[in-house]
Design a protein around this motif. Structure first.
Motif, PDB file in Angstrom:
ATOM      1  N   PRO A   1       0.803  -1.229   0.000  1.00 20.38           N
ATOM      2  CA  PRO A   1       0.000   0.000   0.000  1.00 20.38           C
ATOM      3  C   PRO A   1       0.834   1.277   0.000  1.00 20.38           C
ATOM      4  O   PRO A   1       1.874   1.362   0.647  1.00 20.38           O
ATOM      5  CB  PRO A   1      -0.802  -0.123   1.309  1.00 20.38           C
TER       6      PRO A   1
ATOM      7  N   CYS B   1      -2.396   4.455   4.064  1.00 24.04           N
ATOM      8  CA  CYS B   1      -2.963   3.661   5.148  1.00 24.04           C
ATOM      9  C   CYS B   1      -3.925   4.552   5.945  1.00 24.04           C
ATOM     10  O   CYS B   1      -3.501   5.597   6.436  1.00 24.04           O
ATOM     11  CB  CYS B   1      -1.863   3.109   6.048  1.00 24.04           C
ATOM     12  N   PRO B   2      -5.197   4.171   6.039  1.00 24.59           N
ATOM     13  CA  PRO B   2      -5.808   2.943   5.514  1.00 24.59           C
ATOM     14  C   PRO B   2      -5.952   2.969   3.994  1.00 24.59           C
ATOM     15  O   PRO B   2      -5.902   4.024   3.376  1.00 24.59           O
ATOM     16  CB  PRO B   2      -7.163   2.913   6.216  1.00 24.59           C
ATOM     17  N   VAL B   3      -6.147   1.783   3.423  1.00 32.13           N
ATOM     18  CA  VAL B   3      -6.208   1.616   1.978  1.00 32.13           C
ATOM     19  C   VAL B   3      -7.654   1.705   1.499  1.00 32.13           C
ATOM     20  O   VAL B   3      -8.506   0.921   1.926  1.00 32.13           O
ATOM     21  CB  VAL B   3      -5.620   0.252   1.564  1.00 32.13           C
TER      22      VAL B   3
ATOM     23  N   LYS C   1       4.397  -4.647   7.368  1.00 32.48           N
ATOM     24  CA  LYS C   1       3.797  -3.347   7.036  1.00 32.48           C
ATOM     25  C   LYS C   1       2.507  -3.130   7.829  1.00 32.48           C
ATOM     26  O   LYS C   1       1.876  -4.087   8.287  1.00 32.48           O
ATOM     27  CB  LYS C   1       3.473  -3.273   5.537  1.00 32.48           C
ATOM     28  N   ASN C   2       2.129  -1.874   7.977  1.00 35.97           N
ATOM     29  CA  ASN C   2       0.804  -1.572   8.491  1.00 35.97           C
ATOM     30  C   ASN C   2      -0.185  -1.792   7.361  1.00 35.97           C
ATOM     31  O   ASN C   2      -0.156  -1.074   6.355  1.00 35.97           O
ATOM     32  CB  ASN C   2       0.727  -0.116   8.966  1.00 35.97           C
ATOM     33  N   ILE C   3      -1.020  -2.815   7.505  1.00 31.55           N
ATOM     34  CA  ILE C   3      -1.994  -3.146   6.475  1.00 31.55           C
ATOM     35  C   ILE C   3      -3.389  -2.971   7.063  1.00 31.55           C
ATOM     36  O   ILE C   3      -3.909  -3.841   7.772  1.00 31.55           O
ATOM     37  CB  ILE C   3      -1.815  -4.591   5.957  1.00 31.55           C
TER      38      ILE C   3
END
Length: 224
Positions: A25, A28-30, A186-188
């Motif tokens: 991404p 974030c958020p996606v 990762k922050n997903i």
């Protein structure tokens, strides 16, 4: 399948794609309008499936892009994790585990499909993910505690483990696929505002609850 649906004049559909269509991404958020740049064949296949579905202009198809689906009856890559915990073995973790790797329960996915039906299958794409996901380290420790396991988490520096996993994958000795380890640190987090606002959907289970249910189900299967 789409051809047969067209012949039979079936005009409504729910399709479960994946958030892996987004690749790594950029935000974030996606959101659902994030560019689709998958890292491997699984995500690429889903992107192509979405393209084919949208090629049928008369088809009211609701497309869902869920985060990692977990809960009772869901294993896949999680089976490797659960085996380590069940055997009281160390649990390796890519990176420091301070990232938030969102998931979604299988029950919440079912509810999303039902909501789409109630709304007459809107011709849109929606993200599915839990609310307030814990950090990866918190999640793993919670599962270990739930299992009464003696396992412990071992953080492995990203710059060391990712080249090794890449090499193993190229040699056909895959432990994790690039689509999996490429975003593991990762922050997903997916933006589900449209899903909530347009479908009236909301996640009911936390990542920890769903993962513990998946672990319990894994133990039951091992006893059979």
């Amino acid at each position: 399948m789409l051809l047969e649906m067209d012949k039979a004049h079936v005009s409504r559909m729910v399709f479960f794609s994946t958030d892996m269509t987004y690749g790594v991404p950029n935000t974030c958020p996606v959101a659902t309008d994030h560019p689709q740049k998958p890292l491997g064949p699984y995500g690429e296949g889903k992107v192509e499936a979405e393209r084919l579905i949208r090629g049928y202009s008369q088809l009211n198809a609701t497309i869902f892009r869920p985060r990692l689906i977990t809960g009772a009856g869901r294993l896949g890559i999680l089976e490797k994790l659960f085996k380590l915990i069940a055997l009281n073995l160390p649990v390796p973790m890519i990176g420091n585990g301070l990232n938030r790797y969102q998931m979604v329960s299988v029950e919440d996915c079912v509810q999303a499909a039902l909501r789409a039906g109630e709304k007459n299958f809107p011709r849109s794409a929606y993200n599915l993910g839990s609310s307030s996901p814990p950090t990866t380290k918190e999640l793993l420790k919670a599962i270990i505690k739930h299992a009464n396991s003696k396992s412990f988490v071992i953080p492995i520096p990203t710059q060391l483990i990712k080249p090794v996993l890449t090499g193993l994958d190229k040699l056909g000795l895959t432990l994790l696929y690039p689509e999996q380890f490429g975003i593991a640190d990762k922050n997903i987090l997916l933006d589900t505002q449209d899903t909530v606002g347009e479908l009236g959907w909301a996640p009911t289970k936390s990542d920890i609850e769903a993962m513990c249910e998946a672990f319990d189900n894994f133990l039951q299967l091992q006893k059979q």
